[in-house]
Scaffold this active site. Structure first.
Site, PDB file in Angstrom:
ATOM      1  N   ILE B  13       0.732  -1.225   0.011  1.00 24.49           N
ATOM      2  CA  ILE B  13       0.031   0.109   0.050  1.00 24.49           C
ATOM      3  C   ILE B  13       0.885   1.089  -0.101  1.00 24.49           C
ATOM      4  O   ILE B  13       1.474   1.538   0.946  1.00 24.49           O
ATOM      5  CB  ILE B  13      -0.846   0.172   1.230  1.00 24.49           C
ATOM      6  CG1 ILE B  13      -1.759  -1.321   1.076  1.00 24.49           C
ATOM      7  CG2 ILE B  13      -1.707   1.081   1.291  1.00 24.49           C
ATOM      8  CD1 ILE B  13      -2.758  -1.512   2.449  1.00 24.49           C
ATOM      9  N   GLY B  20       7.708   2.110  -4.451  1.00 21.85           N
ATOM     10  CA  GLY B  20       8.249   2.101  -5.815  1.00 21.85           C
ATOM     11  C   GLY B  20       9.626   1.252  -5.642  1.00 21.85           C
ATOM     12  O   GLY B  20       9.823   0.186  -6.360  1.00 21.85           O
ATOM     13  N   LYS B 209      11.887   9.148  15.541  1.00 25.86           N
ATOM     14  CA  LYS B 209      12.692   8.272  15.547  1.00 25.86           C
ATOM     15  C   LYS B 209      13.342   7.798  16.954  1.00 25.86           C
ATOM     16  O   LYS B 209      13.551   6.507  17.595  1.00 25.86           O
ATOM     17  CB  LYS B 209      13.933   8.331  14.706  1.00 25.86           C
ATOM     18  CG  LYS B 209      13.085   8.365  13.318  1.00 25.86           C
ATOM     19  CD  LYS B 209      14.228   8.908  12.221  1.00 25.86           C
ATOM     20  CE  LYS B 209      13.644   9.035  10.960  1.00 25.86           C
ATOM     21  NZ  LYS B 209      14.468   9.878   9.801  1.00 25.86           N
TER      22      LYS B 209
END
Lengths: 443, 443
Positions: B13, B20, B209
């Site tokens: 998704i 890509g 992060k």
């Protein structure tokens, strides 16, 4: 505490530097493993030749034995941890543990460098795992990175500083301008080098790690004997100084590259750019570049040896098995890890630039003869000059890119010249940019 | 080829930069996965809003959909890979995938930074895994290192350069002496920074992060809101120059430390020694120090973003699930990963040395008043002096170790001084040696 709790028992064989660190790490952090993973990790049995080692490692008398068979045969033991090193009886321990359906965790690079394929196949036959994070790079999790995290990549290169002793020696030679022999003696006194330093300084230790890491990275069999090996005994302060003038630093590198002509696997001193990250890895630290087609360049840095850092890798492997066991799984070996047979490219086919230092009998006359000899082997010279260090006159030659086989042959001829005493140093000028050739990353 | 072969189907998704790259990586290396792991990895379904993205990623028309529900509902799909980012509909995708018994692999740091605990608990309820290697550090396998390889350690510190855009900007400012605004504009033109750069330059991306990595490292809940955040907009060429004179380099660091008073979690520009390994991490590269009590200091370096590097992390997670599926296992989430509640130490309790740059209205008079103000807050001054840069006069103050709360309060007073225009920069001088305090390694 977790809702599932499971005792996992390990049998520890070897209570020396790494084994003792492993026992102490588990003792220190047992509560943490219980809380975080629901695992009560216990050393059910531990083996050493010297009972004093057991006492120092906090092993109670009832868990101690001097016979490794007791560890492997103990029905309570889920995982055998072999930390004695060497080929025998480690091989027999692996075989007996697998036959008894027990997983094995090891730090034994000498054994795996030679026999990884056979031992992995044997583990698989018995439906158990052989885990070896600690066998390459000490505490640095490079084995797991290659086996799992980077598995989506076609790996291009694994290369780096894989031996702490030699890096310590080269770092001190560079910072102090000292001779190899003096620094080695001091390193032995301080415990950074063994009484018999050969495995480290002649490159065997690093070559074992190259064999293990390239076998995993390239899914093929590479053994220590496949790895070209040259140590650091010939490196002199003059070489380090000349490298510095070229903006380069000398490091003992272990390199494995997948090329069109097969795997290029070698350990030797190399000149790398001084602004390359490996150049700033000093002292006994290790660092490994792993380059994949997708991820591009990655680097892993840490202590490559030592009691606690190596124990970290051992316990990481143990816990990964223990967590699977606690989930009720039976962790199995992966299918046929080394089925592919990729050829090893002979060192003679290496192409790079070379640094040669020739001690000259009559330095004034040496240059023309050296140039003629190299030309006869079609080796283009980028730079050739004389240096005087103390009483010693040397000729320094930097070649353009040349074929190793030609350079070796030329060196044999150079050594015969009347004006030349001997080829004192041959150091490869590593093209570190080539390590990432073929990567699609960082587009 | 392996003796066991299994097709594992993924539903993808998002087919943008990372999606890509993921599709292309799988396409490039499918034969390798088949050969090495016996896994035929297929993209059974892929979703994007723009059909042209599907074509560019090599997704056949019959596998393409514009509705993510089609992916999650496809009974063939074993693993859902969510690469659209943002909180919605990513949250709904996770929930639907878990409910359908499907594992989820994600790179979504914004979502996990805020909701990791809830989503991990939900995955566990449904007996599936949520894997997120790509959500922190891009291609660098730091998540797996903390979850598995370093699991034997009590982790002390996770700290490093976690945002490529800001590191690119700071690296160029340092090498060119340019202003933040000019380099940012150029970075936007070159595609290194977004049109709206706030998430990067104000520290939000790095803070997400830090939340993810500290949650994993310390087995507790840390969310993005828990992380103190200061971006790089105020960094000037003068600051970079002053740092250099002190033998230091300015980097935007994300830092999480386990202290006796709770978790110290923060993102801000910091001055670090120029010979520290993080100082030589330049351009868009990332690097993370992970320090454990056994292993000591380790560092992981690589591309923290980008199409293929991030895809490497995604596919690594996918293959780890796929390999378990191929072995006939049902990979389950670990028990209760964030059960412990460790307090977050307020930023006011931080103690370090500080660099302050105050733009002075009348520079000649400013120093005594500045010294008095700092003294009133019991902040010892190591160095204070005036610099002139172009037309701008500044006062530079380096403090001895001080408490952040006191420094913040003092800065509020300094800003009120008649001789001071404003507090232009407050940069912490990070004590990187403290990161390894408590490590038993390297003895």
């Amino acid at each position: 505490m977790s809702d599932t709790m499971r005792t996992v028992n390990i049998g520890l064989i070897g209570l020396g530097t790494v084994g003792g660190g492993t026992a102490r790490t588990i003792e220190h952090n047992r509560d943490e493993y219980l809380r975080a993973y629901g695992i009560d990790l216990r050393i059910a049995k531990a083996c050493a030749l010297d009972p004093e080692q057991a006492a120092a490692a906090g092993i109670p008398a009832e868990a101690f034995t001097t016979d490794w068979h007791d560890v492997v045969a103990d029905p309570a033991v889920d995982i055998v941890v072999e930390l004695i090193g060497g080929e025998h009886p480690a091989t027999e321990i692996f075989e007996a543990a697998f036959a008894a359906g027990k997983h094995v965790v090891t730090a034994n690079k000498a054994l795996l460098g030679r026999n990884m394929e056979r031992l992995c196949a044997l583990a698989r036959e018995h439906g158990v795992q052989l885990r070896c994070e600690a066998s390459a790079g000490g505490g640095i999790p490079i084995v797991a990175a290659l086996e799992y995290s980077l598995a989506g990549n076609r790996m291009l290169t694994v290369a780096g500083i894989l031996n702490g002793t030699t890096n310590y020696i080269l770092s001190r030679m560079a910072s102090e301008g000292s001779d190899f022999a003096d620094v080695l003696a001091d390193a032995q006194r301080l415990g950074y080098a063994e009484a018999d330093p050969s495995a480290d300084v002649d490159g065997f230790d690093a070559a074992s790690k190259v064999a293990i890491l390239s076998s995993i990275a390239f899914h093929t069999r590479v053994t220590t004997d496949d790895v070209y090996m040259q140590g650091i005994r010939d490196i002199s302060p003059v070489d380090i100084d000349e490298a510095r003038k070229m903006g380069r630093t000398i490091k003992l590198l272990g390199i494995a590259r997948m090329t069109e002509d097969g795997i290029d696997a070698r350990v030797h001193p190399a000149m790398i750019p001084s602004d390359h990250m490996l150049a700033s890895v000093n002292g006994a630290m290790n660092a490994v570049f792993a380059v994949g087609d997708s991820v591009g360049e990655t680097m892993f840095y840490g202590a490559g040896a030592g009691s606690y850092p190596t124990a970290s890798a051992v316990v990481g492997d143990v816990l990964e098995l223990a967590r699977a066991i606690a989930r009720g799984e039976r962790p199995e070996a992966e299918p046929e890890p080394f089925e592919r047979r990729v050829a090893i490219r002979p060192i003679e086919e290496l192409r790079c630039r070379y640094y040669l230092r020739l001690t000259a009998a009559r330095a004034d006359d040496a240059l023309p003869a050296v140039a003629d000899t190299l030309e006869a082997f079609k080796i283009a010279v980028a730079e050739a000059r004389q240096v005087v260090d103390g009483g010693e006159r040397s000729v320094i030659v930097i070649t353009e890119e040349a074929r190793e086989g030609d350079v070796q042959a030329a060196c044999a001829e150079l050594a015969k010249l009347a004006s030349i005493e001997r080829v004192a140093s041959l150091i490869r000028i590593e093209d570190t940019a080539a390590w990432a050739e073929g990567a699609e990353a960082n587009e």
